[in-house]
Design a protein around this motif. Structure first.
Motif, PDB file in Angstrom:
ATOM      1  N   UNK A  55       0.819  -1.210   0.000  1.00  0.00           N
ATOM      2  CA  UNK A  55       0.000   0.000   0.000  1.00  0.00           C
ATOM      3  C   UNK A  55       0.852   1.258   0.000  1.00  0.00           C
ATOM      4  N   UNK A  56       0.251   2.341  -0.474  1.00  0.00           N
ATOM      5  CA  UNK A  56       0.796   3.682  -0.365  1.00  0.00           C
ATOM      6  C   UNK A  56      -0.233   4.541   0.358  1.00  0.00           C
ATOM      7  N   UNK A  57       0.195   5.590   1.060  1.00  0.00           N
ATOM      8  CA  UNK A  57      -0.781   6.479   1.687  1.00  0.00           C
ATOM      9  C   UNK A  57      -1.567   7.254   0.637  1.00  0.00           C
ATOM     10  N   UNK A  58      -2.817   7.574   0.949  1.00  0.00           N
ATOM     11  CA  UNK A  58      -3.668   8.277  -0.011  1.00  0.00           C
ATOM     12  C   UNK A  58      -3.059   9.607  -0.439  1.00  0.00           C
ATOM     13  N   UNK A 117      16.152   0.857  -1.077  1.00  0.00           N
ATOM     14  CA  UNK A 117      15.476   0.520   0.176  1.00  0.00           C
ATOM     15  C   UNK A 117      14.622  -0.738   0.014  1.00  0.00           C
ATOM     16  N   UNK A 118      14.049  -0.916  -1.155  1.00  0.00           N
ATOM     17  CA  UNK A 118      13.266  -2.130  -1.391  1.00  0.00           C
ATOM     18  C   UNK A 118      14.158  -3.371  -1.353  1.00  0.00           C
ATOM     19  N   UNK A 119      15.314  -3.276  -2.007  1.00  0.00           N
ATOM     20  CA  UNK A 119      16.229  -4.427  -2.016  1.00  0.00           C
ATOM     21  C   UNK A 119      16.691  -4.761  -0.597  1.00  0.00           C
ATOM     22  N   UNK A 120      17.026  -3.731   0.166  1.00  0.00           N
ATOM     23  CA  UNK A 120      17.470  -3.973   1.542  1.00  0.00           C
ATOM     24  C   UNK A 120      16.361  -4.623   2.362  1.00  0.00           C
ATOM     25  N   UNK A 129       7.383  -0.773   3.078  1.00  0.00           N
ATOM     26  CA  UNK A 129       6.730   0.516   3.299  1.00  0.00           C
ATOM     27  C   UNK A 129       7.606   1.713   2.937  1.00  0.00           C
ATOM     28  N   UNK A 130       8.843   1.741   3.431  1.00  0.00           N
ATOM     29  CA  UNK A 130       9.686   2.915   3.175  1.00  0.00           C
ATOM     30  C   UNK A 130      10.131   2.990   1.720  1.00  0.00           C
ATOM     31  N   UNK A 132       8.161   2.099  -0.873  1.00  0.00           N
ATOM     32  CA  UNK A 132       7.022   2.337  -1.758  1.00  0.00           C
ATOM     33  C   UNK A 132       6.089   3.448  -1.269  1.00  0.00           C
ATOM     34  N   UNK A 133       5.928   3.592   0.042  1.00  0.00           N
ATOM     35  CA  UNK A 133       4.883   4.461   0.571  1.00  0.00           C
ATOM     36  C   UNK A 133       5.358   5.803   1.051  1.00  0.00           C
ATOM     37  N   UNK A 134       6.213   6.466   0.295  1.00  0.00           N
ATOM     38  CA  UNK A 134       6.762   7.751   0.729  1.00  0.00           C
ATOM     39  C   UNK A 134       6.006   8.913   0.065  1.00  0.00           C
ATOM     40  N   UNK A 135       6.343  10.137   0.450  1.00  0.00           N
ATOM     41  CA  UNK A 135       5.681  11.323  -0.100  1.00  0.00           C
ATOM     42  C   UNK A 135       5.882  11.407  -1.619  1.00  0.00           C
ATOM     43  N   UNK A 136       4.825  11.809  -2.332  1.00  0.00           N
ATOM     44  CA  UNK A 136       4.874  12.059  -3.783  1.00  0.00           C
ATOM     45  C   UNK A 136       5.198  10.801  -4.585  1.00  0.00           C
ATOM     46  N   UNK A 137       4.834   9.635  -4.076  1.00  0.00           N
ATOM     47  CA  UNK A 137       5.228   8.384  -4.741  1.00  0.00           C
ATOM     48  C   UNK A 137       4.167   7.808  -5.663  1.00  0.00           C
TER      49      UNK A 137
END
Length: 233
Positions: A55-58, A117-120, A129-130, A132-137
């Protein structure tokens, strides 16, 4: 009238093509690894990969044409062009044969990703989450209403500074829209206002400040955004 302790945030929304209306965003769901070529690109077997959801934030939505600041905490910032499904009628345990009846419309979107960050996170068995779900993503172009027709095939593409980097067809999705809706509705009660990013084809790659991204899906508004340098405090 409700007395809020602090001013409530504005409702995130996306333009509706051909109208002055806005589509209010409730949640943003995403499916990963949904094109066979992209699954192979990441070293997996498309015949054995079940759907992966995150998920990403709305309020991660970004309007078509708006600049996107290069995010912090990454040196490997990637684009991923995707078909976005806007849900107009909610439900749970939805039969795939009824899935399209829950669709309000379709748009082109870009599942921006901090790939390092996804690979890590993958290496440590942690959530994305970090990554994919960051600001302006979650840039999203105007939503074309499903009353103008549903999408099961058609060219999907993305170009960086005019050079095509991704190109495929919606028919190459492992899980089509009705089955994505059905699978999600077994995990969550879908609500009007939900957006579903349906996966990206092969060709994902990094971008930097100054790069102009253009991505589209046949029959939908082209999504255009420019990456800009991160704001300095």
């Amino acid at each position: 009238m409700t007395d809020f302790a602090i001013p409530p945030p504005a409702t995130p929304s996306v333009a509706v093509a051909g109208t002055d209306q806005r589509f209010p965003v409730h949640r943003i769901y995403c499916i990963g690894l949904n094109y066979a070529d992209h699954i192979r690109e990441f070293g997996s077997d498309p015949e054995r990969s079940p759907p992966v959801f995150f998920m990403k934030p709305a309020d991660a939505v970004v309007a078509n044409g708006a600049p996107i600041p290069y995010p912090p905490a990454t040196s490997n910032f990637h684009y991923e062009i995707e078909l976005v499904v806007a849900i107009g009628r909610g439900g749970r345990e939805i039969d795939p044969r009824q899935g399209l009846g829950h669709v309000f419309g379709y748009a082109a979107g870009n599942d921006l990703t901090r790939r390092d960050l996804q690979k890590a996170a993958k290496d440590r068995g942690e959530p994305w989450d970090t990554a994919k779900g960051f600001d302006h993503s979650a840039p999203v172009a105007a939503i074309r209403p499903a009353s103008l027709g549903h999408l099961a095939r058609g060219r999907i593409w993305l170009a960086v500074n005019g050079e095509t980097r991704q190109q495929s067809d919606l028919s190459q999705m492992v899980w089509d829209v009705p089955h994505i809706i059905a699978a999600l509705s077994k995990l969550y009660e879908l609500q009007p206002g939900d957006l579903i990013f349906t996966g990206t084809p092969a060709g994902v790659g990094p971008v930097k400040a100054g790069d102009c991204l253009e991505g589209g899906i046949e029959g939908l508004e082209v999504l255009r955004n420019t990456i800009v340098a991160a704001a300095q405090d």
